[in-house]
Design an enzyme around this catalytic site. Structure first.
Site, PDB file in Angstrom:
ATOM      1  N   CYS A 113      13.110  -0.795 -11.120  1.00  0.00           N
ATOM      2  CA  CYS A 113      13.123  -0.747  -9.645  1.00  0.00           C
ATOM      3  C   CYS A 113      13.760  -1.979  -9.017  1.00  0.00           C
ATOM      4  O   CYS A 113      14.193  -1.938  -7.868  1.00  0.00           O
ATOM      5  CB  CYS A 113      11.711  -0.583  -9.115  1.00  0.00           C
ATOM      6  N   HIS A 258      12.218  -1.544  -1.576  1.00  0.00           N
ATOM      7  CA  HIS A 258      12.241  -0.495  -2.593  1.00  0.00           C
ATOM      8  C   HIS A 258      11.258   0.602  -2.179  1.00  0.00           C
ATOM      9  O   HIS A 258      10.199   0.320  -1.618  1.00  0.00           O
ATOM     10  CB  HIS A 258      11.849  -1.099  -3.943  1.00  0.00           C
ATOM     11  N   ASN A 288      10.969   8.095  -5.068  1.00  0.00           N
ATOM     12  CA  ASN A 288      11.340   6.804  -5.646  1.00  0.00           C
ATOM     13  C   ASN A 288      12.582   7.002  -6.523  1.00  0.00           C
ATOM     14  O   ASN A 288      12.506   7.639  -7.573  1.00  0.00           O
ATOM     15  CB  ASN A 288      10.159   6.284  -6.469  1.00  0.00           C
TER      16      ASN A 288
END
Ligand code: UT7
Length: 331
Positions: A113, A258, A288
């Site tokens: 991430c 994020h 995500n």
């Protein structure tokens, strides 16, 4: 003083929309559970046969067009992904060939991430050192092939989506615009709080039938541990990166975080005292998308006309590793 500026930005998501309702037909879950726990309403999944370098190619083309450049203008490609086309070589090499260029260096960043921000900080350092002038930085993921859509994997499978985002980073000497500060952090003690053992090089042979039975092909996550650390580390980053960049919290136009969980980002906003409207989001429509999430969100904000020249943007990410990272940039 030379600074790196974002000369062009682009993104791409595959066309297939997968709703929470769609997932509830595969596993025991519900639209209500997914929305209330994460903020996600839908995500995009790539079709069979599509690689992450294919999504990256479209995002890269859009970024190059925005920068008024062609692939042959590039000096380097840095490709961030946790879902590479193959175990090796890196997806940067596949992307380079698809862009129709040769010889320029390609490197993959495997930082999940935070991969895009690790890649961006590396590109920034290359540019400020004078080694390269035009660097394509890409974050791209096809995660939908590696999710366990049975009840065993439902805590993870409902969160992730596919997509790609890219920027072209270039030098600029106006002293105002560009990357002001970056931070990179990691704490490997938590490496197994969010991980996938599909490549366990200690196994001989590498792949065994037991691995399939044990579900080693699927990512595993200690959700609450990740959540707690994410809120703490992201809030720390907001303070430390603004301090490092010599700006105040009130100077920030937008935080581009994020997109792991909308609740995480709202908690960080509250903790640091920045209005939640300044924390941009697209998790509702994309879930995500790991290394793609920040460039995808940046591109969408840019193309929606939200960003103005001179805006101060703070990019922050936390994820598997654990790793966390930030970039403060004057748009
Ligand atoms: O980008 C990488 C970083 N990743 C993250 O930042 C993710 C961080 N963690 C999270 O976002 C949250 O922990 C989750 C969204 C994954 C889970 O939310 P939670 O509030 O921590 O839920 P939980 O894990 O405590 O689970 C609550 C209940 C459990 O049932 P019991 O034990 O209370 O009966 C789970 O089994 O919800 C159940 N559950 C589900 N129910 C319906 C877990 N997944 C699902 C699901 N649908 N998909």
């Amino acid at each position: 003083m030379v600074r790196s500026v974002i000369g062009g930005v682009g993104s791409y998501v595959p066309p297939r929309v997968v709703t929470n309702e769609d997932l509830s037909r595969l596993m025991t879950t519900s639209d209500e559970w997914i929305r209330s726990r994460s903020g996600i309403e839908e995500r995009r999944f790539a079709d069979e046969g599509v690689y992450c370098s294919d999504l990256a190619l479209e995002a890269a083309r859009n970024a190059l067009e925005d920068a008024s450049m062609t692939p042959s203008d590039l000096d380097l490609i840095i490709f961030a992904t946790l879902s590479p086309d193959h175990h090796f070589p890196g997806s940067g090499c596949f992307l380079q060939a698809k862009l129709g260029i040769e010889s320029v260096g390609c490197m993959d960043v495997r930082n999940q991430c935070t991969g895009f921000l690790y890649a961006l900080a590396s590109a920034d350092a290359f540019i400020r050192s004078g080694m390269y002038r035009r660097i394509l930085v890409v974050g791209a993921e096809v995660q939908s092939s590696a999710l366990d859509f049975s009840d065993r994997g439902r805590d993870v499978a409902v969160l992730f989506g596919d997509g790609a985002g890219a920027v072209v980073l270039c030098p600029c000497e106006d002293g105002e615009r560009g990357i002001i500060a970056s931070e990179l952090h990691a704490d490997g003690r938590y490496a197994k709080a969010l991980y996938m053992t599909i490549f366990d090089i200690s196994r001989k042979p590498l792949v065994t039938p037991e691995m399939i039975e044990e579900g080693d092909f699927w990512p595993r996550m200690e959700g609450k541990v990740v959540f707690k650390h994410a809120v703490t580390r992201l809030a720390e980053l907001v303070h430390s990166t603004t301090r490092k960049g010599g700006v105040g919290l009130g100077d920030i136009r937008y935080v581009i975080p994020h997109q792991a969980n909308q609740r995480i980002n709202l908690m960080v906003a509250e903790k640091v005292g920045i209005p939640k409207e300044k924390f941009l989001s697209n998790i509702q429509k994309h879930g995500n998308t790991t290394a793609a999430s920040i460039p995808l969100l940046l591109d969408q904000a840019y193309r929606a006309g939200k960003l103005e020249r001179g805006d101060l943007l703070l990019l922050i990410a936390f994820g598997s590793g654990f790793t966390w990272a930030s970039t403060l940039v004057r748009w």
